[in-house]
Design an enzyme around this catalytic site. Structure first.
Site, PDB file in Angstrom:
ATOM      1  N   HIS A 261       0.854  -1.182   0.000  1.00  0.00           N
ATOM      2  CA  HIS A 261       0.000   0.000   0.000  1.00  0.00           C
ATOM      3  C   HIS A 261       0.891   1.233   0.000  1.00  0.00           C
ATOM      4  O   HIS A 261       1.926   1.233   0.639  1.00  0.00           O
ATOM      5  CB  HIS A 261      -0.919   0.001   1.239  1.00  0.00           C
ATOM      6  CG  HIS A 261      -2.052   0.954   1.102  1.00  0.00           C
ATOM      7  ND1 HIS A 261      -1.956   2.266   1.482  1.00  0.00           N
ATOM      8  CD2 HIS A 261      -3.290   0.777   0.576  1.00  0.00           C
ATOM      9  CE1 HIS A 261      -3.101   2.864   1.207  1.00  0.00           C
ATOM     10  NE2 HIS A 261      -3.929   1.991   0.655  1.00  0.00           N
ATOM     11  N   ASP A 312      -7.937  -5.801  -0.368  1.00  0.00           N
ATOM     12  CA  ASP A 312      -8.327  -6.629  -1.507  1.00  0.00           C
ATOM     13  C   ASP A 312      -7.997  -8.107  -1.302  1.00  0.00           C
ATOM     14  O   ASP A 312      -8.643  -8.974  -1.894  1.00  0.00           O
ATOM     15  CB  ASP A 312      -7.640  -6.131  -2.790  1.00  0.00           C
ATOM     16  CG  ASP A 312      -8.159  -4.760  -3.184  1.00  0.00           C
ATOM     17  OD1 ASP A 312      -9.375  -4.557  -3.084  1.00  0.00           O
ATOM     18  OD2 ASP A 312      -7.351  -3.902  -3.562  1.00  0.00           O
TER      19      ASP A 312
HETATM   20  N1  COA Z   1       4.337  -7.457  -4.458  1.00  0.00           N
HETATM   21  C1  COA Z   1       5.676  -7.480  -4.511  1.00  0.00           C
HETATM   22  N2  COA Z   1       6.439  -6.431  -4.227  1.00  0.00           N
HETATM   23  C2  COA Z   1       5.828  -5.302  -3.862  1.00  0.00           C
HETATM   24  C3  COA Z   1       4.418  -5.202  -3.783  1.00  0.00           C
HETATM   25  C4  COA Z   1       3.680  -6.337  -4.094  1.00  0.00           C
HETATM   26  N3  COA Z   1       2.346  -6.311  -4.057  1.00  0.00           N
HETATM   27  N4  COA Z   1       4.078  -3.966  -3.397  1.00  0.00           N
HETATM   28  C5  COA Z   1       5.219  -3.293  -3.246  1.00  0.00           C
HETATM   29  N5  COA Z   1       6.263  -4.091  -3.539  1.00  0.00           N
HETATM   30  C6  COA Z   1       7.675  -3.732  -3.496  1.00  0.00           C
HETATM   31  C7  COA Z   1       8.072  -3.077  -4.797  1.00  0.00           C
HETATM   32  O1  COA Z   1       8.515  -4.014  -5.754  1.00  0.00           O
HETATM   33  C8  COA Z   1       9.173  -2.161  -4.343  1.00  0.00           C
HETATM   34  O2  COA Z   1      10.320  -2.917  -4.132  1.00  0.00           O
HETATM   35  P1  COA Z   1      11.778  -2.347  -4.529  1.00  0.00           P
HETATM   36  O3  COA Z   1      11.933  -1.104  -3.675  1.00  0.00           O
HETATM   37  O4  COA Z   1      12.680  -3.460  -4.213  1.00  0.00           O
HETATM   38  O5  COA Z   1      11.685  -2.001  -5.998  1.00  0.00           O
HETATM   39  C9  COA Z   1       8.684  -1.686  -2.972  1.00  0.00           C
HETATM   40  O6  COA Z   1       7.855  -2.735  -2.490  1.00  0.00           O
HETATM   41  C10 COA Z   1       7.885  -0.390  -3.032  1.00  0.00           C
HETATM   42  O7  COA Z   1       6.802  -0.600  -3.909  1.00  0.00           O
HETATM   43  P2  COA Z   1       6.189   0.496  -4.866  1.00  0.00           P
HETATM   44  O8  COA Z   1       5.500  -0.153  -6.028  1.00  0.00           O
HETATM   45  O9  COA Z   1       7.198   1.541  -5.184  1.00  0.00           O
HETATM   46  O10 COA Z   1       5.108   1.125  -3.899  1.00  0.00           O
HETATM   47  P3  COA Z   1       3.959   2.068  -4.318  1.00  0.00           P
HETATM   48  O11 COA Z   1       3.613   2.851  -3.128  1.00  0.00           O
HETATM   49  O12 COA Z   1       4.269   2.815  -5.560  1.00  0.00           O
HETATM   50  O13 COA Z   1       2.787   1.043  -4.724  1.00  0.00           O
HETATM   51  C11 COA Z   1       0.958  -0.370  -4.677  1.00  0.00           C
HETATM   52  C12 COA Z   1       1.727   0.720  -3.933  1.00  0.00           C
HETATM   53  C13 COA Z   1      -0.348  -0.621  -3.952  1.00  0.00           C
HETATM   54  C14 COA Z   1       0.630   0.108  -6.104  1.00  0.00           C
HETATM   55  C15 COA Z   1       1.819  -1.650  -4.727  1.00  0.00           C
HETATM   56  O14 COA Z   1       2.053  -2.105  -3.421  1.00  0.00           O
HETATM   57  C16 COA Z   1       1.189  -2.733  -5.567  1.00  0.00           C
HETATM   58  O15 COA Z   1       1.337  -2.721  -6.796  1.00  0.00           O
HETATM   59  N6  COA Z   1       0.430  -3.692  -4.947  1.00  0.00           N
HETATM   60  C17 COA Z   1      -0.236  -4.719  -5.680  1.00  0.00           C
HETATM   61  C18 COA Z   1      -1.554  -4.219  -6.222  1.00  0.00           C
HETATM   62  C19 COA Z   1      -2.572  -4.022  -5.139  1.00  0.00           C
HETATM   63  O16 COA Z   1      -2.788  -4.877  -4.303  1.00  0.00           O
HETATM   64  N7  COA Z   1      -3.260  -2.874  -5.211  1.00  0.00           N
HETATM   65  C20 COA Z   1      -4.296  -2.528  -4.255  1.00  0.00           C
HETATM   66  C21 COA Z   1      -3.810  -1.423  -3.373  1.00  0.00           C
HETATM   67  S1  COA Z   1      -4.958  -1.103  -2.065  1.00  0.00           S
END
Ligand code: COA
Length: 377
Positions: A261, A312
């Site tokens: 998140h 979710d």
């Molecule tokens: N699975 C695997 N790795 C994850 C992850 C996940 N669901 N969520 C975050 N990470 C990792 C990223 O790969 C990144 O790692 P790194 O620093 O080694 O590259 C780190 O955690 C930070 O993630 P980031 O994508 O930059 O965080 P964000 O704040 O931009 O993204 C989300 C937040 C929600 C978009 C992201 O966690 C995600 O894509 N989750 C899956 C989709 C989801 O469940 N969405 C519903 C949200 S309520």
């Protein structure tokens, strides 16, 4: 100074609607803790709270519920749209089109203003009609018979009954569904709400702002994640494959749906109650596979990456146990979140300023236009 990618960490405005408290991983709707709301109120009480600043008294709730029951029907033009929709289409697209059509047939929307009074009525109309749209857009596009809303049923009984094509009154199923609606209702400046506010800030109307938000919610990094979670759990298929596949996904740097998140780093306060109700359903039905897989994935993600599940994740298996088609998980989320979107659109319209950030230009510096015959590929 370079911009933060994805506007991470940026405070983009004020709101009095909800507070995401990252330090305690908690969520408050207008000052009420969501876990207490789940325990003591219904989704419609929460919808009233979000739209009207406080929880309703008995008389206010009665008239809100009556309005909702009386306005569940949708125009025939929408049934015609659903019948002609291709089977492979996604119900989120039909929901988006339906909301636009509702805006274009609502005379008050075309000729009216963005006053709080008119916006409240439009919001309540959408809350009443979106369940009928969600259930029947899916049913008709799949060649099933339409099911008209039933005024004798509560909001969640009626919504679930239309989705499942049979009357659902079992209290655990209704409570699980209603609780998910409370939990999905509002979450600060999340991507879809922010996009709704951007649209509203141009003084566009409430229906157009909600349409914008539906398009934003559809993506798998946002609302679309709940559907992807269930496809992933089904693909894993058994508890003894869960750890291996989770580790593989981590190794391949895949995003694992339902985890992580932008704001919460030590867990999402909404998951506890959802997981508990999902497990109660699983026990009642004697179907434990989805929670067995989920528990192993959760443990592995926390141990390996310190990344926690978001709402979710437990919502997907609860919906699956309720018998809800997977394609409807995100549209159901939208039918709940419309309450939060509407509250934000009203807040935006009531104290408006166009939302228009700047950006740093990083393209080529100035150059002359060459005659077309001299341009190289
Ligand atoms: N699975 C695997 N790795 C994850 C992850 C996940 N669901 N969520 C975050 N990470 C990792 C990223 O790969 C990144 O790692 P790194 O620093 O080694 O590259 C780190 O955690 C930070 O993630 P980031 O994508 O930059 O965080 P964000 O704040 O931009 O993204 C989300 C937040 C929600 C978009 C992201 O966690 C995600 O894509 N989750 C899956 C989709 C989801 O469940 N969405 C519903 C949200 S309520």
């Amino acid at each position: 100074m370079r911009a933060n990618k994805g506007l991470a960490g940026l405070i983009a405005g004020d709101t009095a609607i909800s507070k995401v408290d990252v330090s305690t991983s908690s969520l408050w709707y207008r000052g009420y803790d969501i876990n207490e709301l789940c325990e003591k109120t219904s989704f419609l009480e929460v919808a009233y709270l979000l739209l009207n600043n406080d929880l309703p008294n008995i008389a206010q709730l009665k008239s809100f519920e009556e309005f909702e029951k009386e306005n569940r029907d949708i125009p025939d033009i929408l049934y015609d749209l659903f019948k002609s929709a291709p089977k492979y289409g996604h119900p989120m697209d039909l929901l988006n089109q339906s909301v636009s059509i509702l805006g274009s047939v609502d005379e008050k929307n075309i000729l009216g203003t963005n006053s709080q009074e008119e916006n409240l009525i439009k919001s309540m109309l959408l809350i009443s009609k979106m369940p009928t749209i969600v259930a029947n857009s899916y049913r008709l596009s799949q060649g099933l018979k339409a099911i008209k809303p039933d005024k004798n049923l509560s909001y969640s009984e009626n919504f679930l009954s239309m989705i499942l094509g049979k009357e659902v009154k079992d209290s655990l199923s209704v409570k699980t569904f209603d609780t998910s609606m409370i939990l999905y209702a509002e979450h600060g400046y999340n991507a879809s709400t922010f996009s709704a506010r951007v649209t509203a800030a141009t003084l566009s109307d409430l229906y157009s702002s909600v349409s914008t938000a539906i398009g934003t919610l559809k993506g798998p990094l946002h609302g679309g994640a709940n559907e992807q979670v269930m496809y992933m759990l089904k693909e894993i298929g058994s508890a003894n494959r869960a750890e291996k596949i989770t580790l593989e996904k981590i190794r391949n740097k895949e995003k694992i749906m339902g985890f992580g998140h932008r704001l919460y780093r030590t867990g999402d306060s909404r998951t506890g109650v959802m997981k508990k109700l999902g497990k109660e359903l699983a026990t009642k039905l004697g179907i434990h596979i989805w929670h067995d897989i989920s528990d192993i994935m959760e443990k592995t993600m926390i141990e390996e990456k310190s990344i926690y599940p978001n709402l979710d994740f437990p919502a997907a298996s609860a919906y699956y146990l309720l018998g809800i088609p997977i394609e409807l998980y995100t549209p159901i989320f939208a039918a709940s979140r419309v309450t939060g979107w509407a509250a934000h659109i009203i807040e935006q319209h009531n104290d408006n300023k166009l939302i228009r950030p700047s950006c740093d230009y990083i393209g080529p510096s100035s150059r002359n236009v060459q005659p077309i015959s001299k341009r190289e590929l």
